[in-house]
Design a protein around this motif. Structure first.
Motif, PDB file in Angstrom:
ATOM      1  N   ARG A  72      21.529  38.667  37.436  1.00 27.93           N
ATOM      2  CA  ARG A  72      21.829  39.324  36.173  1.00 27.93           C
ATOM      3  C   ARG A  72      21.238  40.725  36.147  1.00 27.93           C
ATOM      4  O   ARG A  72      20.088  40.941  36.517  1.00 27.93           O
ATOM      5  N   ARG A  73      22.026  41.692  35.671  1.00 28.96           N
ATOM      6  CA  ARG A  73      21.535  43.053  35.526  1.00 28.96           C
ATOM      7  C   ARG A  73      20.551  43.140  34.372  1.00 28.96           C
ATOM      8  O   ARG A  73      20.543  42.325  33.478  1.00 28.96           O
ATOM      9  N   ARG A  74      19.771  44.198  34.405  1.00 26.71           N
ATOM     10  CA  ARG A  74      18.803  44.409  33.338  1.00 26.71           C
ATOM     11  C   ARG A  74      19.072  45.749  32.678  1.00 26.71           C
ATOM     12  O   ARG A  74      19.139  46.777  33.334  1.00 26.71           O
ATOM     13  N   TRP A 106      29.596  42.555  36.312  1.00 25.34           N
ATOM     14  CA  TRP A 106      28.698  41.738  35.496  1.00 25.34           C
ATOM     15  C   TRP A 106      29.266  41.547  34.088  1.00 25.34           C
ATOM     16  O   TRP A 106      29.196  40.466  33.533  1.00 25.34           O
ATOM     17  N   GLN A 107      29.818  42.617  33.532  1.00 27.47           N
ATOM     18  CA  GLN A 107      30.426  42.508  32.207  1.00 27.47           C
ATOM     19  C   GLN A 107      31.627  41.560  32.235  1.00 27.47           C
ATOM     20  O   GLN A 107      31.831  40.766  31.311  1.00 27.47           O
ATOM     21  N   ALA A 108      32.436  41.661  33.282  1.00 31.36           N
ATOM     22  CA  ALA A 108      33.606  40.791  33.413  1.00 31.36           C
ATOM     23  C   ALA A 108      33.187  39.323  33.539  1.00 31.36           C
ATOM     24  O   ALA A 108      33.753  38.440  32.893  1.00 31.36           O
ATOM     25  N   ASP A 109      32.184  39.077  34.360  1.00 33.89           N
ATOM     26  CA  ASP A 109      31.697  37.714  34.551  1.00 33.89           C
ATOM     27  C   ASP A 109      31.137  37.158  33.242  1.00 33.89           C
ATOM     28  O   ASP A 109      31.389  36.011  32.876  1.00 33.89           O
ATOM     29  N   ARG A 110      30.395  37.990  32.521  1.00 35.59           N
ATOM     30  CA  ARG A 110      29.822  37.571  31.241  1.00 35.59           C
ATOM     31  C   ARG A 110      30.924  37.331  30.207  1.00 35.59           C
ATOM     32  O   ARG A 110      30.859  36.381  29.428  1.00 35.59           O
ATOM     33  N   TYR A 111      31.942  38.191  30.198  1.00 36.79           N
ATOM     34  CA  TYR A 111      33.052  38.032  29.259  1.00 36.79           C
ATOM     35  C   TYR A 111      33.728  36.674  29.466  1.00 36.79           C
ATOM     36  O   TYR A 111      33.984  35.941  28.510  1.00 36.79           O
ATOM     37  N   CYS A 112      34.038  36.356  30.721  1.00 42.90           N
ATOM     38  CA  CYS A 112      34.716  35.078  31.006  1.00 42.90           C
ATOM     39  C   CYS A 112      33.833  33.897  30.617  1.00 42.90           C
ATOM     40  O   CYS A 112      34.311  32.917  30.028  1.00 42.90           O
ATOM     41  N   GLY A 115      48.336  44.830  45.685  1.00 42.13           N
ATOM     42  CA  GLY A 115      49.508  45.232  46.453  1.00 42.13           C
ATOM     43  C   GLY A 115      49.572  44.610  47.825  1.00 42.13           C
ATOM     44  O   GLY A 115      50.608  44.112  48.263  1.00 42.13           O
ATOM     45  N   SER A 116      48.419  44.599  48.524  1.00 36.93           N
ATOM     46  CA  SER A 116      48.399  44.122  49.912  1.00 36.93           C
ATOM     47  C   SER A 116      47.999  42.662  50.051  1.00 36.93           C
ATOM     48  O   SER A 116      48.042  42.105  51.145  1.00 36.93           O
ATOM     49  N   SER A 117      47.566  42.038  48.957  1.00 37.92           N
ATOM     50  CA  SER A 117      47.101  40.643  48.943  1.00 37.92           C
ATOM     51  C   SER A 117      45.870  40.444  49.809  1.00 37.92           C
ATOM     52  O   SER A 117      45.548  39.322  50.192  1.00 37.92           O
ATOM     53  N   GLY A 118      45.171  41.540  50.141  1.00 35.44           N
ATOM     54  CA  GLY A 118      43.965  41.433  50.946  1.00 35.44           C
ATOM     55  C   GLY A 118      42.714  41.473  50.093  1.00 35.44           C
ATOM     56  O   GLY A 118      42.752  41.708  48.890  1.00 35.44           O
ATOM     57  N   PHE A 119      41.561  41.253  50.745  1.00 34.65           N
ATOM     58  CA  PHE A 119      40.277  41.279  50.062  1.00 34.65           C
ATOM     59  C   PHE A 119      39.480  42.490  50.530  1.00 34.65           C
ATOM     60  O   PHE A 119      39.614  42.958  51.664  1.00 34.65           O
ATOM     61  N   SER A 120      38.609  42.968  49.655  1.00 31.32           N
ATOM     62  CA  SER A 120      37.672  44.026  50.034  1.00 31.32           C
ATOM     63  C   SER A 120      36.489  43.958  49.097  1.00 31.32           C
ATOM     64  O   SER A 120      36.356  43.022  48.300  1.00 31.32           O
ATOM     65  N   TYR A 121      35.616  44.953  49.183  1.00 31.23           N
ATOM     66  CA  TYR A 121      34.453  45.024  48.307  1.00 31.23           C
ATOM     67  C   TYR A 121      34.449  46.359  47.582  1.00 31.23           C
ATOM     68  O   TYR A 121      34.934  47.366  48.099  1.00 31.23           O
ATOM     69  N   ALA A 122      33.901  46.340  46.345  1.00 36.16           N
ATOM     70  CA  ALA A 122      33.774  47.570  45.563  1.00 36.16           C
ATOM     71  C   ALA A 122      32.417  47.541  44.870  1.00 36.16           C
ATOM     72  O   ALA A 122      31.804  46.477  44.707  1.00 36.16           O
ATOM     73  N   SER A 123      31.945  48.713  44.475  1.00 40.55           N
ATOM     74  CA  SER A 123      30.677  48.793  43.748  1.00 40.55           C
ATOM     75  C   SER A 123      30.751  47.934  42.491  1.00 40.55           C
ATOM     76  O   SER A 123      31.693  48.026  41.702  1.00 40.55           O
ATOM     77  N   CYS A 124      29.748  47.070  42.308  1.00 39.78           N
ATOM     78  CA  CYS A 124      29.770  46.136  41.180  1.00 39.78           C
ATOM     79  C   CYS A 124      29.729  46.856  39.836  1.00 39.78           C
ATOM     80  O   CYS A 124      30.100  46.279  38.818  1.00 39.78           O
ATOM     81  N   LEU A 125      29.280  48.106  39.824  1.00 37.38           N
ATOM     82  CA  LEU A 125      29.194  48.857  38.574  1.00 37.38           C
ATOM     83  C   LEU A 125      30.502  49.557  38.221  1.00 37.38           C
ATOM     84  O   LEU A 125      30.636  50.119  37.139  1.00 37.38           O
ATOM     85  N   GLN A 126      31.465  49.495  39.116  1.00 37.98           N
ATOM     86  CA  GLN A 126      32.737  50.172  38.882  1.00 37.98           C
ATOM     87  C   GLN A 126      33.595  49.377  37.898  1.00 37.98           C
ATOM     88  O   GLN A 126      33.756  48.171  38.035  1.00 37.98           O
ATOM     89  N   PRO A 127      34.152  50.026  36.860  1.00 35.26           N
ATOM     90  CA  PRO A 127      35.022  49.288  35.928  1.00 35.26           C
ATOM     91  C   PRO A 127      36.384  48.991  36.559  1.00 35.26           C
ATOM     92  O   PRO A 127      37.081  49.893  37.020  1.00 35.26           O
TER      93      PRO A 127
END
Length: 846
Positions: free
Chosen positions: A56-58, A4-10, A287-299
């Protein structure tokens, strides 16, 4: 930063989070990132996410209870009267102490008749999962895994109801366990959890309100505990997880005033970043050029993506900025409110006081006209500040008077940047911000922040440019008057289905015929869609059929995401009157009426092709004729004189201009080349007209005595023929470098005042040459009359008239092209296509 912070920054830097690349792009993108020493996971924005409203987070500041170690003394008592509970839901945010491996009691509720009336216990298993068990009426559910013991904050809810003893445990928005039969042995009698008991956090009660044991105590942090006497739905549990309190049937709400805290327990205030409904976000594994998912709160690292045009427009705005607005605002604020560059400013987590002070100073500077016309960098800086304020998180305890004042300053700043004098500035940042509809979206977000002002006593708030009301649902209404918003929207892209209904009409232009309004419905802070009827007053009367020009009335809604794209989807005209239009739409959004202006006669595609072909052929013929004439001047040995010198320079200027004109279309794809072609076209055609002026001055000197030697006259002619064009082009480039070239072809920008750097001097030259022609004709006719009387004194009246007519026609026919007066036909082109053909033919023969 987290997602969320990254999206807001951009977003605050006028970019967007890197979109999920296509399959063919993955490898090259991964190599590019590795070359910049970026490894591991990088945040992505999924391509279909643009179809959904951004979650949006609160930010939520709450008192947190800290249970540092397992002891038999630390406890917290809930000071609330509990009724009998036929159904119950208890939810809280929890941070488990990973050092503790023994069973811990999160809370226990005891009544005189039964100590273990309602209780939640847990422990960490060998695989590192926290397992929960629910106890009701002394009956124990199995210990089941709910979340990892990772030291992070987790949200949990437990529900139970007396019918069949049905129970469930939720963690982080997902149901982890559920069953029935948690009730008395034998047939489940309808027995509720008894009322008037004692609720203890962090300890197991072996007697009513006491007798604690250290090995069963809780170790960790807990906050935001709420209890309801009903089973919450999955939807409500998701909202509670996102820190929205469900008020209905609430027995206990988290508050320091409703707790008796043992003296050794530390209570601290913490800003809890409540997760949105989407728990995991998309990442690219470099490294692998693949996609995955991570916790949105992770920096994680992230990349902001710009289009090339937007990036260079931003860079140009920064390089050419005088920073007058930024320096004035920062001086008054005695701190940096507006940074020197939109690229270098970081994410500002503003509080209400800082935001109020910043907008107050900015509004006063704009209001007093200290910066009369905003530069592109100024406008971008103001929009960046508005984005930061609209992302403000309203905290519990904030003064509501300050919040309302913030809304007033926000709308005032929005109004000031939409004033008409800034219309040109909006066009200069069109690649960065897709028009003033961005302000509509920002105001919409700002209005949402004002919801805490609404109470049962105050159901409506009206501020300068916005209106919100509350009656079980929140209604947001906004309106925008006639300013830059309407001017820029008039030129926005119109969907294909809004084309002229009659192919025989000529499209002249568009204008926004009404105010722009915005309507949104909210229920429990979530946007809902509903059908809406409304009537919009026309800005001007709509002419009746048969009048000229014809106005086509189109009902359209405007999308900020598309930069103000017009569309008729889901909308229809219910009733149209000369002064207003009644509309029906099956959804809420931003609405306006677009007035499209058409002329009755329309050039067909065949006519357009004929005109283009004639223009190209005419320029080619003219160029060849000019070059042959120039060569003849050199080869034949025409005696050197003022007239031949002027003719040669006129030929050179016209030939260079027409040669460039023929190849100008080839330069369109290359921005730099197109700019250079435009500058040289401006120079050579300006030079051609300047030498036409010299032709006029030369004729004047022959007709009227001029006391100037031939050498001095030629210096003056060269200064006029070449010096004047160089001066005009140089001044134009210096003053309007960014507005110089038109958007769709390599010529001067007709949407700004730049076009007058050519049209103005040309009109002046044509006016001067018209006077010269009039004087020459007058002298020629007078001379012809005297000669006729001397040579043929007894000639008839008809013969004298014929002689005088020829004496008039001859200089006119000869001098019209030399003086450039055939260009006056260009003023008549819009009247009929015949004049367009005449204009092309005459100037080809010049």
């Amino acid at each position: 930063l987290d997602w969320w912070q990254a999206d807001r920054y951009c977003e605050q830097h006028f970019a967007q989070l890197l979109l999920e690349p296509q399959d063919s792009e993955r490898g090259s993108l991964s190599k590019l990132l590795q070359s910049h020493h970026i490894r591991g996971s990088v945040w992505l924005k999924e391509r279909d996410s643009v179809l959904h409203k951004t979650k949006r987070r609160r930010g939520h500041i709450v008192p947190v209870l800290v249970f540092r170690d397992k002891t038999d003394t630390k406890y917290v008592k809930v000071l609330s009267d509990f009724p009998a509970l036929p159904a119950v839901t208890a939810c809280a945010h929890l941070q488990w102490d990973t050092r503790s491996q023994e069973i811990a009691t999160i809370f226990s509720y005891a009544v005189p008749a039964f100590i273990n009336e309602f209780q939640l216990r847990g422990f960490v298993d060998e695989e590192g999962f926290v397992r929960f068990a629910l106890i009701v009426h002394g009956h124990h559910s199995p210990y089941l895994p709910v979340f990892r013991a990772d030291g992070q904050w987790h949200h949990f809810c437990v529900t139970w109801q007396q019918d069949n003893g049905t129970w469930a445990i939720y963690a982080d928005g997902k149901r982890r366990a559920a069953a029935s039969g948690l009730c008395s042995v034998g047939p489940c009698a309808p027995q509720a959890i008894s009322g008037q008991g004692t609720f203890i956090i962090g300890q197991d009660q072996d007697s009513l309100g006491g007798t604690f044991r250290a090995k069963e105590s809780f170790s960790g942090n807990i906050t935001d505990l709420h209890i309801w006497h009903k089973v919450l739905s999955t939807e409500h549990i998701e909202k509670v997880r996102s820190c929205w309190v469900v008020e209905q049937d609430l027995v206990f709400g988290w508050s320091s005033n409703a707790l008796e805290v043992e003296s050794t327990i530390q209570a601290v205030a913490l800003q809890l970043l409540c997760p949105g409904p989407v728990e995991e976000c998309r990442v690219l594994e470099v490294g692998s050029s693949g996609f995955s998912y991570a916790s949105c709160l992770q920096p994680l690292p992230f990349i902001c993506h710009y289009s090339k045009d937007a990036y260079w427009q931003l860079k140009r705005a920064q390089l050419e900025s005088s920073h007058s607005l930024a320096s004035r605002v920062n001086t008054l604020a005695v701190r940096t409110v507006i940074p020197d560059s939109v690229f270098t400013s970081g994410v500002q987590d503003m509080n209400l006081s800082v935001a109020l002070d910043a907008l107050d100073i900015l509004a006063s500077v704009l209001r007093e006209g200290e910066v009369p016309v905003l530069e592109p960098s100024d406008l971008l800086a103001v929009l960046q500040l508005l984005k930061q304020v609209s992302d403000l998180e309203i905290q519990e305890g904030d003064e509501l008077e300050m919040l309302e004042q913030l809304g007033q300053y926000y709308m005032e700043v929005a109004e000031l940047i939409l004033e008409e004098q800034n219309t040109g500035t909006w066009s200069l940042i069109s690649q960065v911000i897709r028009g003033p509809m961005a302000v509509v979206e920002l105001c919409d977000r700002m209005v949402s922040l004002l919801v805490p002002l609404l109470t049962t006593e105050r159901t409506k708030i009206t501020i300068q440019h916005g209106n919100i009301g509350l009656h079980r649902v929140t209604v947001k209404n906004m309106w925008f008057g006639y300013g830059s918003l309407q001017r820029c929207l008039s030129s926005s892209t119109v969907a294909q289905d809004t084309a002229a209904p009659d192919g025989g009409q000529k499209y002249l232009g568009t204008s926004v015929g009404t105010a722009v309004i915005s309507a949104t419905l909210l229920s429990d802070q979530q946007e809902i869609s509903t059908a809406v009827r409304y009537r919009l007053q026309h800005r001007a009367q709509v002419p009746r059929a048969g009048n000229f020009p014809v106005f086509s009335l189109l009902l359209l809604h405007v999308s900020p995401d598309a930069g103000g794209m017009w569309s008729t989807a889901g909308c229809s005209v219910a009733k149209s009157l000369p002064d207003s239009t009644a509309c029906f739409c099956n959804h809420t959004t931003n609405f306006a009426i677009l007035l499209q202006v058409y002329e009755m006669e329309q050039r067909t595609s065949k006519e357009e092709f004929t005109l283009q072909t004639l223009t190209f052929i005419g320029c080619g013929v003219s160029f060849c004729a000019l070059m042959v004439t120039f060569i003849l001047f050199l080869v034949v040995g025409v005696p050197k004189s003022e007239r031949t010198t002027v003719h040669k320079n006129l030929i050179l200027a016209l030939a260079a201009g027409e040669a460039l004109l023929m190849v100008s279309e080839l330069a369109k794809p290359n921005q730099v080349l197109c700019f250079m072609v435009t500058a040289f076209l401006h120079l050579f055609f300006m030079a051609a007209f300047s030498w036409m002026l010299v032709e006029g001055l030369l004729l004047w000197s022959k007709v009227v005595a001029v006391n100037m030697s031939e050498g001095r006259r030629m210096k003056f002619y060269y200064m006029t023929g070449w010096g004047l064009p160089v001066l005009i082009v140089g001044v134009t480039l210096a003053s309007s470098f960014n507005k110089y070239v038109a958007a769709n072809h390599c010529w001067l920008n007709a949407q700004t005042n730049v076009i007058w750097a050519f049209v103005g001097p040309v009109l002046l030259i044509l006016a001067v040459n018209s006077l010269v022609l009039l004087r020459v004709v007058t002298v020629t006719v007078a001379s012809a009359r005297r000669r006729s009387k001397m040579l043929t004194p007894n000639s008839s009246l008809e013969s004298q008239i014929g002689t005088q007519l020829w004496a008039t026609a001859k200089p006119v026919l000869v001098l019209l092209p030399v003086l450039g007066l055939t260009w006056l036909c260009g003023l008549l082109v819009h009247l009929s296509i015949v004049w367009a053909y005449v204009f092309i033919v005459l100037n080809s023969l010049q």
